[in-house]
Scaffold this motif. Structure first.
Motif, short mmCIF file in Angstrom:
data_model
loop_
_atom_site.label_atom_id
_atom_site.label_comp_id
_atom_site.label_asym_id
_atom_site.label_seq_id
_atom_site.Cartn_x
_atom_site.Cartn_y
_atom_site.Cartn_z
N LEU A 1 1.14 -1.03 -0.67
CA LEU A 1 0.19 -0.66 0.06
C LEU A 1 1.02 1.08 0.23
N LEU A 2 0.19 2.61 -0.88
CA LEU A 2 1.61 3.42 -0.46
C LEU A 2 0.00 4.81 -0.15
N LEU A 3 0.83 5.43 0.29
CA LEU A 3 0.08 6.98 0.92
C LEU A 3 0.55 8.04 0.42
N LEU A 4 -0.36 8.71 -0.16
CA LEU A 4 0.16 10.12 -0.65
C LEU A 4 -1.30 11.28 -0.23
N ALA A 5 0.46 11.78 0.93
CA ALA A 5 -0.98 12.81 1.60
C ALA A 5 -0.12 14.50 1.20
N ASP A 6 -0.97 15.04 1.88
CA ASP A 6 -0.61 16.54 1.61
C ASP A 6 -0.24 17.20 0.27
N LEU A 7 -1.39 17.05 -0.52
CA LEU A 7 -1.61 17.03 -2.49
C LEU A 7 -2.33 18.08 -1.91
N ASP A 8 -1.56 18.85 -3.14
CA ASP A 8 -2.42 20.22 -2.90
C ASP A 8 -3.03 20.12 -4.40
N ARG A 9 -4.39 20.44 -3.65
CA ARG A 9 -5.36 19.94 -5.19
C ARG A 9 -5.79 20.85 -5.86
N ASN A 10 -5.06 22.27 -6.32
CA ASN A 10 -4.91 22.85 -7.06
C ASN A 10 -3.83 22.55 -8.53
N PRO A 11 -5.08 21.92 -9.69
CA PRO A 11 -4.25 21.43 -10.50
C PRO A 11 -2.67 22.55 -11.60
N GLY A 12 -2.03 21.81 -12.07
CA GLY A 12 -0.76 23.62 -12.25
C GLY A 12 -0.71 24.21 -11.78
N SER A 13 -0.10 24.01 -10.30
CA SER A 13 0.46 25.18 -9.34
C SER A 13 1.71 25.07 -9.04
N PRO A 14 2.33 25.90 -10.30
CA PRO A 14 4.06 25.79 -10.13
C PRO A 14 4.56 25.80 -8.57
N GLY A 15 5.76 25.34 -8.79
CA GLY A 15 6.92 25.40 -7.31
C GLY A 15 6.23 25.13 -6.54
N GLY A 16 4.41 24.16 -6.26
CA GLY A 16 4.12 24.04 -5.11
C GLY A 16 4.23 22.62 -5.22
N HIS A 17 2.98 22.02 -4.71
CA HIS A 17 2.83 20.43 -4.78
C HIS A 17 2.68 19.94 -6.24
N GLU A 18 2.46 18.58 -6.38
CA GLU A 18 1.86 18.43 -7.73
C GLU A 18 0.35 18.06 -6.91
#
Length: 740
Positions: free
Chosen positions: A379-396
């Motif tokens: 199992l993989l857990l990816l947390a704290d991801l930015d829900r705003n796509p295309g946010s340069p310089g930020g989280h994916e």
């Protein structure tokens, strides 16, 4: 006991004054009274007082009658037989006593000694004897004056104390702990520390005592503040206290201690000493840590287990709901793992699982959690991801992060595994579920990820599926994703070029390169269908690199045909934020012999205004390398005019939504006029997109817009048709557009 050296001089007046002052009366009476007084003194003393002559041949002068109690012989025997005293001495002490007596007789120095005497009934008495030589006024030795005391009880007490100390010391220095005695002073100095400290920590007792700050200095940094506070609180309280902490040994080893201390006070109740025992509990602590580790980790791979995964997933979802973040769960299942166990054995299967776990960990980010709930499932857990796509310089963005990790895992599995000398190629099927799109709670998120994984297995080994509520959409997306990855690998692209027109003369002054994806059936996949997906999957960088290389290749062909055009192409948000983006663009351009000043890089208005400070730096770097810059879709975003004026932009492209029906829509006409004026004032060239009618063209010219593109002049066409268009002296406007 004769001596001609040192003697104690007697002041004659001392026998006539004070205690020894002779009574009044005639001489005989006075002598008798003095004798009685003297006799009363020596007979009542709780000790044996004697007077001995200085000559060995002379008899003893006098002795207290208590000699019988001390030595076991009568006063008469002691006085009549000079050797009677020596006969009572314990055989083991006799030589030592005689030697000391002879020394005193020879030197005249005081005789001081402790020895044993044996009574006739056999019991032993310890005697302390002190004797001094008495001399007259002229210094002539008169006699020895001695005192013998029974010190049996004192010696017994000292012996017992010594034995107790010896036993206690042996006990202290044998127990598997460090015993210490600290002084309750400001320096926290140590009075005693047992030798075990050297074996345990590598410091000698003397080093520890000499440096009062050593204990504090070798405290583990994470424990120092609490340990110091506990020690000082315990010292102040005066009661027993127990605390645990870590010390760093001289060799760097970390040692856990349980320190049990008591406070010893003085007669006024003030803390005087702190006595403690430091027990090494390192093994126990390590065992506790091991137990705790196994409670939350898989025994085989060392990865977190299902228990830890569930707890961290719950925390991640709670955090995501508070801060509007995204969470991704990925279920990873090895394909055909049973074949490995059946053919190579379970031991080989375990080795493969360990190696596979390492591959997964290497393919994920440091912030991602990789867990093994059991079997061949991970199992993989990816947390704290930015829900705003295309946010340069930020989280994916959520989808980008999910598919990026899936692609990295697939790439990591391309290299074969070696298990027991056998080379194995392994694939895995992945299922992806996202919060909040697919589920809002842990059980549903996990269930959806597992369902998606099974769909992936049904579609074939080695793939991944994003959970979708509509199965048809899910399968369609899976198909498109698979084809898109293949297209990137095989570079199944082509470029069409749309002419850029001088609206005043209707001549072609350049082209915009637009990517197309040919279908096997002969059709084209629309960019709006695959570009967003390529962005999400992290494939757009590879596609963008191909576009630059293809532009350079085509320009070289055109130059060989005598055609030199300005060429523009679009740069995606992800491309703009790549490291060394200027080099990635300029290097192939220069390598092909193309002049960078003929190349225009287009970015959208929304991209330019996202993190504008960083964008400004990148644009200046691109401009400094000779490239021209264009802001695409202007008017659709939220530009800051204050920032726009400082950007090194050459062309401002007016979005086609403002050009449509320009000749009949007054609001659009006003907006276009304002944009043209803005571009002119900022030293930029306005370029209108989407010109589809003659009226729109003429309305743009009337408002001062000098450049444009659109179907009225030409649709995007293959590279071969550009040569034919350019060879016309001008684009003569006819019904339906000049280029057909």
């Amino acid at each position: 006991m004769t001596s001609e050296t040192e003697a104690t001089h007697v002041d004659p007046s001392s026998t006539r004054e004070g205690f020894f002052e002779p009574p009044s009366g005639d001489m005989d009476e006075r002598l008798r009274a003095l004798e009685l007084r003297y006799r009363g003194i020596i007979d009542q003393l709780p000790a044996v007082l004697y007077v001995d002559s200085t000559a060995d041949s002379d008899p003893m002068i006098d002795v207290s009658p208590t000699v019988i109690d001390l030595l076991g012989i009568t006063r008469e025997e002691f006085l009549s037989r000079p050797n009677a005293w020596a006969e009572t001495i314990h055989p083991e002490d006799l030589d030592r006593v005689i030697a000391e007596s002879e020394r005193s007789n020879r030197t005249g120095e005081p005789f001081r000694l402790e020895y044993r005497v044996v009574h006739p009934d056999g019991h032993t008495v310890w005697v302390r004897e002190d004797a001094v030589l008495i001399a007259d006024e002229e210094g002539k030795p008169l006699h020895w004056l001695g005192l013998m005391l029974d010190v049996t009880e004192l010696i017994r007490t000292q012996t017992e104390l010594h034995e107790a100390k010896t036993k206690y010391g042996a006990l202290v220095e044998q127990i598997p702990a460090i015993v210490y005695v600290d002084v309750a002073d400001e320096n926290m100095s140590t009075k005693y520390v047992s030798p075990q400290i050297e074996q345990t920590l590598g410091y000698t007792p003397q080093e520890y005592i000499d440096d009062p700050q050593l204990w504090e200095h070798i405290l583990h940094p994470d424990d120092r503040e609490e340990a110091m506070a506990t020690y000082l609180r315990g010292r102040e309280s005066g009661g027993p206290f127990v605390f645990e902490y870590r010390l760093l040994a001289r060799n760097g080893r970390t040692v856990w201690f349980r320190d049990s201390a008591i406070v010893l006070t003085d007669s006024h109740g003030r803390a005087e000493y702190i006595q403690g025992v430091m027990l090494d509990i390192t093994d126990g602590k390590l065992a506790e840590e091991r137990i705790a580790f196994l409670a939350y980790h898989d025994r085989l791979t060392g990865l977190p287990n299902r228990t830890m995964f569930d707890e961290l997933l719950g925390l991640s979802l709670a955090r995501a709901k508070r801060h509007e973040l995204g969470v991704v769960v990925v279920t990873v299942d090895l394909d055909d793992f049973k074949l490995v166990n059946d053919s190579l054995g379970h031991e080989a299967g375990d080795l493969l699982l360990v190696q596979f776990a390492q591959r997964l960990s290497d393919a994920t980010r440091e912030t991602d959690l990789v867990a093994r709930p059991g079997g061949d499932e991970f199992l993989l857990l990816l947390a704290d991801l930015d829900r705003n796509p295309g946010s340069p310089g930020g989280h994916e963005s959520v989808s980008v992060a999910a598919e990026s990790v899936a692609l990295r895992i697939q790439e990591a599995l391309r290299t074969p595994f070696t298990v027991g000398g056998t080379e194995l190629y392994v694939t895995a099927s992945l299922g992806i579920s996202q919060f909040p799109e697919d589920a809002s709670d842990s059980p549903t998120l996990l269930k959806n990820a597992e369902t998606a994984m099974f769909r992936s297995k049904r579609s074939g080994p080695g793939g991944y599926v994003l959970h979708a509520k509509d199965d048809a959409d899910s399968i369609l997306r899976l198909s498109l994703s698979t084809r898109l990855r293949r297209a990137v690998e095989q570079e199944q692209w082509m470029l069409h070029y749309q002419p850029l027109i001088d609206l005043m003369s209707a001549e072609m002054i350049g082209v915009e390169a637009l990517i197309r994806w040919p279908e096997p059936s002969g059709g084209l996949v629309q960019p709006g269908d695959f570009i967003p997906l390529a962005e999400e999957m992290g494939l757009i960088e590879a596609i963008g690199a191909w576009v630059i290389d293809e532009v350079c290749r085509q320009d070289r062909i055109w130059r060989e045909q005598g055609l030199e055009l300005n060429v523009s192409f679009n740069l995606s948000p992800r491309q703009l934020w790549q490291d060394d983006i200027a080099d990635r663009i300029v290097t192939p351009i220069l390598g092909s012999g193309m002049d960078p000043t003929r190349v225009t890089v287009e970015i959208t208005e929304s991209t330019a205004m996202t993190n504008p400070d960083r964008t400004l730096g990148i644009l200046h770097e691109l401009h400094a390398r000779g490239l021209k810059l264009a802001i695409d879709d202007f008017g659709t975003g939220y530009s800051s005019l204050a920032r726009l004026r400082y950007m090194p932009v050459d062309i401002l492209k007016i979005d086609r939504s403002f050009v449509r029906e320009l000749d009949r829509d007054e609001q659009n006409a006003s907006m276009v006029s304002a944009m043209v004026a803005l571009a002119s004032n900022l030293g930029m060239t306005p370029l209108a997109e989407g010109i589809e009618t003659d009226a729109e063209w003429r309305a743009l010219v009337e408002r001062g817009c000098t450049r444009g593109q659109g179907f009225f002049f030409s649709r995007p066409v293959p590279a071969g048709e550009i040569v034919a268009i350019h060879r016309r002296a001008a684009l003569h406007v006819v019904e339906g557009g000049a280029a057909g």
